[in-house]
Every structure is written in structure tokens, then in C-alpha cells.
Scaffold this motif. Structure first.
Motif, PDB file in Angstrom:
ATOM      1  N   ILE A 200       0.840  -1.210   0.000  1.00  0.00           N
ATOM      2  CA  ILE A 200       0.000   0.000   0.000  1.00  0.00           C
ATOM      3  C   ILE A 200       0.871   1.254   0.000  1.00  0.00           C
ATOM      4  O   ILE A 200       0.586   2.229  -0.709  1.00  0.00           O
ATOM      5  N   THR A 201       1.949   1.222   0.771  1.00  0.00           N
ATOM      6  CA  THR A 201       2.883   2.357   0.794  1.00  0.00           C
ATOM      7  C   THR A 201       3.500   2.581  -0.576  1.00  0.00           C
ATOM      8  O   THR A 201       3.573   3.716  -1.077  1.00  0.00           O
ATOM      9  N   LEU A 202       3.946   1.505  -1.211  1.00  0.00           N
ATOM     10  CA  LEU A 202       4.583   1.598  -2.533  1.00  0.00           C
ATOM     11  C   LEU A 202       3.616   2.145  -3.570  1.00  0.00           C
ATOM     12  O   LEU A 202       3.968   3.024  -4.369  1.00  0.00           O
ATOM     13  N   ASP A 203       2.387   1.643  -3.556  1.00  0.00           N
ATOM     14  CA  ASP A 203       1.390   2.121  -4.523  1.00  0.00           C
ATOM     15  C   ASP A 203       1.055   3.589  -4.294  1.00  0.00           C
ATOM     16  O   ASP A 203       0.836   4.358  -5.245  1.00  0.00           O
ATOM     17  N   TYR A 204       1.005   3.990  -3.040  1.00  0.00           N
ATOM     18  CA  TYR A 204       0.714   5.389  -2.704  1.00  0.00           C
ATOM     19  C   TYR A 204       1.798   6.308  -3.281  1.00  0.00           C
ATOM     20  O   TYR A 204       1.497   7.360  -3.878  1.00  0.00           O
ATOM     21  N   ILE A 205       3.049   5.920  -3.115  1.00  0.00           N
ATOM     22  CA  ILE A 205       4.169   6.728  -3.630  1.00  0.00           C
ATOM     23  C   ILE A 205       4.180   6.721  -5.152  1.00  0.00           C
ATOM     24  O   ILE A 205       4.349   7.773  -5.794  1.00  0.00           O
ATOM     25  N   LEU A 206       3.980   5.552  -5.761  1.00  0.00           N
ATOM     26  CA  LEU A 206       3.973   5.473  -7.230  1.00  0.00           C
ATOM     27  C   LEU A 206       2.867   6.333  -7.828  1.00  0.00           C
ATOM     28  O   LEU A 206       3.071   7.023  -8.833  1.00  0.00           O
ATOM     29  N   ASP A 207       1.698   6.310  -7.214  1.00  0.00           N
ATOM     30  CA  ASP A 207       0.585   7.127  -7.720  1.00  0.00           C
ATOM     31  C   ASP A 207       0.910   8.622  -7.645  1.00  0.00           C
ATOM     32  O   ASP A 207       0.418   9.412  -8.453  1.00  0.00           O
ATOM     33  N   ALA A 208       1.728   9.006  -6.682  1.00  0.00           N
ATOM     34  CA  ALA A 208       2.098  10.419  -6.535  1.00  0.00           C
ATOM     35  C   ALA A 208       3.104  10.868  -7.608  1.00  0.00           C
ATOM     36  O   ALA A 208       3.169  12.052  -7.941  1.00  0.00           O
ATOM     37  N   TYR A 209       3.864   9.930  -8.152  1.00  0.00           N
ATOM     38  CA  TYR A 209       4.930  10.286  -9.107  1.00  0.00           C
ATOM     39  C   TYR A 209       4.621   9.882 -10.543  1.00  0.00           C
ATOM     40  O   TYR A 209       5.315  10.322 -11.469  1.00  0.00           O
ATOM     41  N   SER A 210       3.622   9.077 -10.749  1.00  0.00           N
ATOM     42  CA  SER A 210       3.319   8.595 -12.099  1.00  0.00           C
ATOM     43  C   SER A 210       1.997   9.155 -12.600  1.00  0.00           C
ATOM     44  O   SER A 210       1.004   9.180 -11.875  1.00  0.00           O
ATOM     45  N   LYS A 211       1.972   9.585 -13.867  1.00  0.00           N
ATOM     46  CA  LYS A 211       0.733  10.068 -14.470  1.00  0.00           C
ATOM     47  C   LYS A 211      -0.244   8.910 -14.670  1.00  0.00           C
ATOM     48  O   LYS A 211      -1.458   9.096 -14.638  1.00  0.00           O
ATOM     49  N   VAL A 212       0.308   7.723 -14.909  1.00  0.00           N
ATOM     50  CA  VAL A 212      -0.527   6.526 -15.030  1.00  0.00           C
ATOM     51  C   VAL A 212      -0.632   5.891 -13.646  1.00  0.00           C
ATOM     52  O   VAL A 212       0.375   5.518 -13.051  1.00  0.00           O
ATOM     53  N   LYS A 213      -1.840   5.791 -13.129  1.00  0.00           N
ATOM     54  CA  LYS A 213      -2.024   5.237 -11.795  1.00  0.00           C
ATOM     55  C   LYS A 213      -1.721   3.736 -11.794  1.00  0.00           C
ATOM     56  O   LYS A 213      -1.869   3.052 -12.815  1.00  0.00           O
ATOM     57  N   VAL A 214      -1.322   3.236 -10.636  1.00  0.00           N
ATOM     58  CA  VAL A 214      -0.876   1.843 -10.514  1.00  0.00           C
ATOM     59  C   VAL A 214      -1.914   0.864 -11.047  1.00  0.00           C
ATOM     60  O   VAL A 214      -1.588  -0.076 -11.771  1.00  0.00           O
ATOM     61  N   LYS A 215      -3.174   1.085 -10.710  1.00  0.00           N
ATOM     62  CA  LYS A 215      -4.229   0.152 -11.132  1.00  0.00           C
ATOM     63  C   LYS A 215      -4.414   0.125 -12.648  1.00  0.00           C
ATOM     64  O   LYS A 215      -4.946  -0.857 -13.187  1.00  0.00           O
ATOM     65  N   LYS A 216      -3.977   1.185 -13.335  1.00  0.00           N
ATOM     66  CA  LYS A 216      -4.133   1.264 -14.789  1.00  0.00           C
ATOM     67  C   LYS A 216      -2.908   0.717 -15.534  1.00  0.00           C
ATOM     68  O   LYS A 216      -2.938   0.574 -16.759  1.00  0.00           O
ATOM     69  N   MET A 217      -1.838   0.441 -14.824  1.00  0.00           N
ATOM     70  CA  MET A 217      -0.613  -0.049 -15.473  1.00  0.00           C
ATOM     71  C   MET A 217      -0.766  -1.503 -15.893  1.00  0.00           C
ATOM     72  O   MET A 217      -1.581  -2.246 -15.350  1.00  0.00           O
ATOM     73  N   LYS A 218       0.055  -1.914 -16.847  1.00  0.00           N
ATOM     74  CA  LYS A 218       0.115  -3.321 -17.214  1.00  0.00           C
ATOM     75  C   LYS A 218       0.663  -4.100 -16.013  1.00  0.00           C
ATOM     76  O   LYS A 218       1.559  -3.627 -15.310  1.00  0.00           O
TER      77      LYS A 218
END
Length: 470
Positions: free
Chosen positions: A77-95
Motif C-alpha cells: 500500500i505504501t509503494l502504490d501510494y508513492i507510485l501514484d504520486a509520481y506517475s501520471k498513469v495510476k498503478v491500477k491502470k498499469m500493465k
């Protein structure tokens, strides 16, 4: 082109293809994570399978893969939270491949100081290209390098402004679990329980087979194999070990001199009040740790019948019986929800360590906290009561039923015991004389224990001793 040059080129191409098919530790870890997070496989069984199948891995590689898989799951959850803050493509939308590659890589950046940031980024790009995602390698590189230059402290939730969101993100635990725990425990206790899942798990707790050797004798044997050994936290039959490659490679394990078991579940054998020639039925027994302990305490007398619902689980129990060398124990396939008429009023002791939400062992099986829901938990409460409704009949009058779970939720624990004693002729009985004097627990006289991770030096575990009335 000469024949010599042609042969040389073919050889080079063949070697290149071979290198491209060999999976290095990061790729093995990533494939394991994908199986767990995208396909729902259990983390502990799949990780063990991965390590077992890779015979050529060094001890260092095995440790790296284990840390990478378990750490990424722990901090998801921590990793996804940080990735969502830095990536225009949200984690759930990534391949799926890309999101898990980024999760694993971010874990290395933030929690593995010995791995250089440049190596993390470079190896991630190589993995993306190797697996057919060359067009996304720039995206992977950009996200990771931006995070490497920044600090997640700038984006993490404020504890002062929103305690529940802070706890959820910082300790990577679904909000519903935190909200439920806060209804039962004070804030500081909940923080201790949450932080315990990230404590260093360098030691494996084992129970000594005292039918073969004392704790001191086993410790000396293990030390000759280069294994570090320390005493358990509470029990003389418990040791903690580390600095070994794999359990299967330890000669003392092969010889049945010990089995892996947390101290929390070792208490089951102590509070049960096992006596010579007792007949014991363990209704949901795989992989057999508590039943093996019971067979040992019987001193070669009596019989422990360990049951489980599938051929696979029964095979696990049988494998452990054979390894430990007990002849007063057997494994059979039976469904605990279906009454076994032949067992009615036959057991001196019934051990009912029942299927549960498992939230007391998320430090060892981190994917549990993401797969469990409030709805599933309530279904488990019903299943626990269904099983108790059946297996209580196997206990002789004056006999004992031990009810236990590896969770810390009252619905599955004390509330189930209260329901059970209201509906069946059983009552809680003191376990004060069964446990070490120094073991801290206010409810020993009442007949039950609720062990909490981070508070007690064990897994989160519940057990109750119930006597059948005459």
C-alpha cells in the motif's frame, strides 16, 4: 562469410539466447510477485516453491529474493501510494508486469540501502526490455529516477491530520483492519501491532523434538553446521535459528530432531493437559505442528489422529510424521464440518485450531491482509461455529477442547468462545498452572490467551481451554 565466421556467429547467437532465458534473482522475484499479486497464489508456498526449484541459487541470492518478495508484499500500500504520486498513469491502470516491476524496484530504492539507486534503475530497464516492454522502459526509468531524487516524506499522509489514513499508508494495512483494531485496542497498541509486521525476521523459531535430543544438545548439533542458535522467548523447548540456506539442507531437520513452529502455537500442547494414553483428535491439523507436539508429550503412548480436508494437506502431515519418527500419530482425510459418528465421545482432547482470517501472522504471510475482507471474516466466524458445533461431540465427558486461531479479532476468538459456552456443555478452565510464571497474561485464570504481535514476542494467536461438563 567463411565457415569459421559463420560457426562463430551461430555460437555467439546461441550463447546470447541462452543468457536471455536464464532468470537472475530480480526476475525470479518479479515472476513470483506477479503470481501472488495478479493470480492470487499464496506467498509463503509460492516463494518456497521458487527457491526449491532453483537449485543453483547461492545463499545470498535466496536471501535477496526472499527479502524482495516479502518486503514488496509487506509495503504494497505504501509503494502504490508513492507510485501514484509520481506517475501520471495510476498503478491500477498499469500493465501487470510494469506495476509489479515498479513496486519491486521502488522497494529496493526505499528499503534496501545496500542496493545503489543507479543499479535499481538500470536493472529495471533491462528487465522491461527483456520481457518485451522496450517502449515502456523510458517510463519505468523516469518514474524511478524521479522518486530516487525525492523523499516520500513530502507526500505521506500526516498522522496529526488523519490518523487512520496515516496508519494505513505508513504501515501498509487496509483501512478496515485498522478501524476494527482501533475499536478493540488503544492507539499505541495498534501501532505496536502494525509495526511488528516489519520487524526483522532473521530468526526462524523451531520446537525441539525432546524424544531425540535436549535443547542444549540440538543447539550444539546445529552450531556444527554453522547455524546461529539462540533460546526461545518463553519455552525451554523453543529455539531460534538463522544463518542457514534452507531447512531441507539441515541434517538435523532431515533426521527429525526439530520442527518449525512459533512459540504461540507451542502453548497449545502445554495448556491441553496431555496425559499418557490419551486419545487426541486434531480436526484441522495441517501441516501437523501442534499434533506432533501432542504425540511427543504422550511419550510414545496413546494416539493422535490428525485430520484435514484435502489429500495435499494430509500428505504434508504424513511427511512430517515420517520425518519426526512418531508411531503414535496418524493422518486421515476428513471434513471437520461433517460429523464422524465413530468419533463421538471418544477423545480425551480435541484440538480445534480452526481456519481464520490469519491477521495475527501478517508479518510472515503479508498477502493475507490484502486478501481478507470484513465479509470473508464474518464467513469465517460462521465456519468456525459450524465446526465447533460438530467436533465438540467428539470430546468425552470431563474431556478437553482446545479452541485456537492465529488472529487477533474478538469476533473469531473470545466472542466465539462465549457463543460456544452458551450453547454447549463446556466451560472455560484456568490455564494458569500450565504456563511459565514469567509469561505475562491477565486472562490465564479465566482460561484463555490473546497474544498480540509487537506486544508479546510471538505471532498474534488466541487459545482457550474448555472442559466438557460431566
Amino acid at each position: 562469410m567463411t565457415d569459421e565466421k559463420t560457426a562463430g556467429k551461430k555460437k555467439a547467437d546461441k550463447n546470447s539466447q541462452k543468457q536471455n532465458t536464464v532468470k537472475l534473482p530480480r526476475e525470479l522475484a518479479l515472476d513470483t510477485l506477479i503470481e501472488i499479486l495478479e493470480k492470487g497464489d499464496f506467498s509463503h508456498t509460492l516463494l518456497n516453491k521458487t527457491l526449491k526449484n532453483q537449485k543453483n541459487l547461492t545463499k545470498q541470492d535466496r536471501s535477496f529474493i526472499t527479502r524482495l518478495v516479502e518486503g514488496t508484499l509487506e509495503r504494497l500500500i505504501t509503494l502504490d501510494y508513492i507510485l501514484d504520486a509520481y506517475s501520471k498513469v495510476k498503478v491500477k491502470k498499469m500493465k501487470p508486469f510494469i506495476r509489479n516491476l515498479l513496486r519491486m524496484s521502488l522497494y529496493q530504492l526505499k528499503y534496501m540501502d545496500q542496493v545503489p539507486d543507479s543499479a535499481v534503475c538500470n536493472e529495471s530497464v533491462k528487465l522491461a526490455e527483456k520481457r518485451g516492454f522496450k517502449t515502456l522502459s523510458g517510463f519505468v526509468n523516469g518514474v524511478l529516477r524521479n522518486i530516487a531524487r525525492s523523499s516520500e516524506n513530502d507526500i505521506l499522509p500526516s498522522e496529526e491530520k488523519d490518523k487512520i489514513t496515516f496508519l494505513s499508508v505508513f504501515y501498509s494495512t487496509p483501512q478496515w483492519i485498522i478501524e476494527k483494531w482501533l475499536r478493540e485496542y488503544d492507539y499505541n497498541t495498534v501501532k505496536k501491532m502494525l509495526s511488528a509486521q516489519f520487524e526483522e525476521k532473521s530468526y526462524t523459531t523451531i520446537r525441539v523434538n525432546t524424544a531425540m535430543n535436549t535443547s542444549k544438545e540440538l543447539a550444539e548439533i546445529l552450531k556444527t553446521e554453522g547455524i546461529e542458535v539462540v533460546e526461545g522467548s518463553y519455552l525451554s523447548c523453543a529455539l531460534k535459528i538463522r544463518e542457514f540456506d534452507s531447512l531441507d539442507a539441515i541434517k538435523a531437520f532431515q533426521e527429525g530432531r526439530f520442527t518449525v513452529q512459533d512459540e504461540s502455537s507451542m502453548f497449545i500442547g502445554l495448556i491441553a493437559g496431555i496425559k499418557e494414553n490419551n486419545r487426541i483428535i486434531d480436526v484441522c491439523g495441517a501441516p501437523g505442528g501442534k499434533a506432533l507436539h501432542a504425540a511427543e508429550l504422550l511419550g510414545g503412548t496413546g494416539m493422535v489422529e490428525t485430520r484435514d480436508v484435502s489429500d495435499f494437506k494430509v500428505a504434508l502431515i504424513q511427511e512430517n510424521i515420517k520425518r519426526m519418527g512418531f508411531h503414535n500419530m496418524k493422518a486421515v482425510k476428513k471434513d471437520a464440518t461433517v460429523k464422524d459418528e465413530e468419533s463421538m465421545d471418544q477423545a480425551d482432547i480435541v484440538i480445534a485450531d480452526l481456519p481464520c482470517s490469519g491477521l495475527g501472522v501478517i508479518g510472515k504471510k503479508p498477502d493475507i491482509k490484502y486478501n481478507m475482507t470484513e465479509e470473508k471474516q464474518q464467513e469465517l466466524v460462521k465456519l468456525q461455529r459450524d465446526i465447533l458445533s460438530v467436533v465438540n461431540g467428539y470430546v468425552k465427558k470431563g474431556g478437553t477442547l482446545i479452541y485456537s486461531t492465529c488472529t487477533i479479532n474478538p469476533d473469531e476468538n473470545l466472542k466465539n468462545v462465549e457463543w460456544f459456552t452458551e450453547n454447549y456443555p463446556f466451560q472455560l478452565t484456568s490455564i494458569e498452572d500450565c504456563l511459565p510464571d514469567e509469561f505475562p497474561c491477565a486472562s490465564k485464570k479465566e482460561g484463555y490467551l490473546q497474544l498480540l504481535p509487537g506486544v508479546n514476542d510471538t505471532d498474534g494467536f488466541f487459545m482457550a481451554k474448555l472442559k466438557k461438563q460431566l
